[in-house]
Design an enzyme around this catalytic site. Structure first.
Site: not given
Ligand code: EPU
Length: 341
Positions: A165, A239, A335
Site C-alpha cells: 500500500r 479498508s 490507509e
Molecule cells: N476478519 C475478522 N473480522 C472482520 C474482518 C476481517 O475476523 O471484521 C478476519 C477475516 O476473517 C480474515 C482476516 O481478518 O481471516 C483478513 O480479512 P480479509 O481477508 O477480509 O482481508 P483484509 O486483511 O481485511 C485485505 C486488504 C483488502 C483486500 C483483502 C483481500 C488491506 C488493508 N486490506 O483486507 O483491500 O480486498 O485483503 O485481499 O490490506 C482496500 O485496501 O481497500 C481493501 C479492501
C-alpha cells in the site's frame, strides 16, 4: 485561459459521499490543459489536490486552493508477442472497467483486482492489492507529469518504489508527480493466482477444476460484494486501516495471548496482522455513531451513514485506534489520504 469551476461540489467525486466544496475545480483531458491549469496554480500559489476516482480519500468539508481531476482516457496495446503484451492506459480510465476490457482482450494478470473502485491513475499511488495480487506484480512503467521539472517523465517499476500500500507517490515524494498514463505487462497465457485462501476455497466450492480468468474474475467480484459495501450505496474508502506489520517476536507474544489472532508472514520477515480481526475483537464491528459507523460484515471498513463528514469519521477512527492500542498494544495506521491533512 481555462475555466475553473468555483465552489465546485465534490460530493459525487468522493466515494465516501461526503458533502465537500472545492474552492475551484477543473477536469483536464489533455497535456495542454494540465499545463495551463498548473500555471494558474503556481502563479497563485494555490494548494493543489489531484483527484482520481476519489475512492481512497477522506476530504474535509472545504478544500481551499485548486483541485484538478485527471480525465485522460484510452487503452492501447503498445507491444505484444506470443506470451505477453504491454498495455498503456490513461489515468482517467475507471479501474474496474479497464479490468473488464483486459478480460475481453485475453490479457491476464490483474483479474484478482476486479471491482476495486477508483481510477487507473490512483492505483499506483497506494499499489492497490487484493486476493493475492498487487498492482506492482503486473506493472511495467508509467508516464507522469513532474511538477519539479515541468515536463512528462517516464518512471520504471524500480523508480516507483512500490511497497505494501505504498509507493514513491505516497510516501516518497508526494505531490511531485501527476500520474498520466500507466503501462502494464500482461500475459496472454492464463495461470490463475489462487494464493489467497478464501479465493481458492470459493473456486473449489463451485466445483471448478481448472479455473479460467473469467471464473476468477467472477469469484473475486462475488467475494468482494459479499464482504465490502458498494460505494454508491454506502459511502466508504475500502479498508480504512493498513494491516500492521510487526516483528516475529511481537507476533509470537500476541499469538500466545490471543491464540485466534489472524496473521500472515510477510516476505520481509515481518508478520502482517489482520487489522479487521483486531478491530472486530475490540468490539467495533457494526458500531454506529451519529453519522458514521463500522461496516457490519468487515470491521476494517468505515462507512458514511448518510450525513457523515471527515471530522466525525476521523473521530471514530481515533477511538478505534485507541481501543486497539489498549487491547493489543498495536498501532493502526490510517490507509486513505486525508485532505487537507
Ligand atoms: N476478519 C475478522 N473480522 C472482520 C474482518 C476481517 O475476523 O471484521 C478476519 C477475516 O476473517 C480474515 C482476516 O481478518 O481471516 C483478513 O480479512 P480479509 O481477508 O477480509 O482481508 P483484509 O486483511 O481485511 C485485505 C486488504 C483488502 C483486500 C483483502 C483481500 C488491506 C488493508 N486490506 O483486507 O483491500 O480486498 O485483503 O485481499 O490490506 C482496500 O485496501 O481497500 C481493501 C479492501
Amino acid at each position: 485561459m481555462i475555466a475553473w469551476i468555483e465552489n465546485a461540489d465534490l460530493s459525487a467525486k468522493n466515494s465516501l459521499g461526503f458533502q465537500v466544496t472545492a474552492e475551484r475545480f477543473i477536469a483536464v483531458e489533455t497535456l495542454e490543459h494540465l499545463e495551463l491549469a498548473l500555471k494558474d496554480v503556481e502563479q497563485n500559489n494555490w494548494p493543489l489536490l489531484i483527484l482520481g476516482g476519489g475512492s481512497n480519500l477522506v476530504l474535509k468539508s472545504f478544500i481551499p486552493g485548486a483541485v484538478i481531476g485527471v480525465s485522460l482516457r484510452g487503452i492501447n496495446v503498445l507491444a505484444d508477442n506470443e506470451s505477453d503484451a504491454i498495455v498503456e492506459v490513461g489515468a482517467g480510465e475507471n479501474w474496474h472497467q479497464f479490468i473488464g476490457r483486459l478480460l475481453e482482450m485475453g490479457l491476464h494478470g490483474l483479474e484478482n483486482l476486479a471491482l476495486i473502485p477508483g481510477n487507473v491513475g490512483a492505483a499506483p499511488v497506494q499499489n492497490i492489492g487484493a486476493y493475492g495480487v498487487e498492482l506492482s506484480d503486473c506493472f511495467h512503467s508509467l508516464t507522469a507529469y513532474d511538477r519539479e521539472r515541468a515536463e512528462l517523465v517516464q518512471l520504471s517499476k524500480k523508480d516507483c518504489r512500490f511497497g505494501y500500500r505504498d509507493s514513491l507517490f505516497k510516501s516518497g515524494e508526494p505531490g511531485r508527480y501527476i500520474i498520466w498514463q500507466v503501462r502494464f505487462k500482461l500475459s496472454t497465457v492464463y495461470s490463475p493466482n489462487l494464493s489467497y485462501r478464501g479465493l481458492k476455497d470459493y473456486i473449489e466450492q463451485q466445483g471448478i477444476i481448472s479455473p479460467q480468468s473469467h471464473d476468477v474474475y467472477r469469484a473475486v467480484c462475488e467475494i468482494r460484494q459479499s464482504k465490502l459495501p458498494t460505494p454508491d450505496q454506502i459511502g466508504n474508502v475500502g479498508s480504512f486501516f493498513e494491516n500492521p506489520l510487526v516483528p516475529e517476536s511481537t507476533y509470537q507474544q500476541l499469538k500466545q495471548q490471543f491464540p485466534d489472532l489472524i496473521a500472515h508472514p510477510d516476505s520481509s520477515g515481518f508478520y502482517k496482522l489482520a487489522a479487521g480481526w483486531l478491530i472486530d475483537q475490540a468490539g467495533w464491528k457494526g458500531y454506529k455513531a451519529a453519522k458514521v459507523g463500522v461496516y457490519d460484515k468487515q470491521a476494517l471498513v468505515l462507512i458514511n451513514l448518510g450525513e457523515g463528514d471527515a471530522d466525525s469519521l476521523l473521530k471514530l477512527a481515533k477511538s478505534i485506534k485507541e481501543s486497539v492500542l489498549q487491547k493489543f498494544a498495536v498501532e493502526l495506521r490510517i490507509e486513505p489520504r486525508i485532505y487537507p491533512a
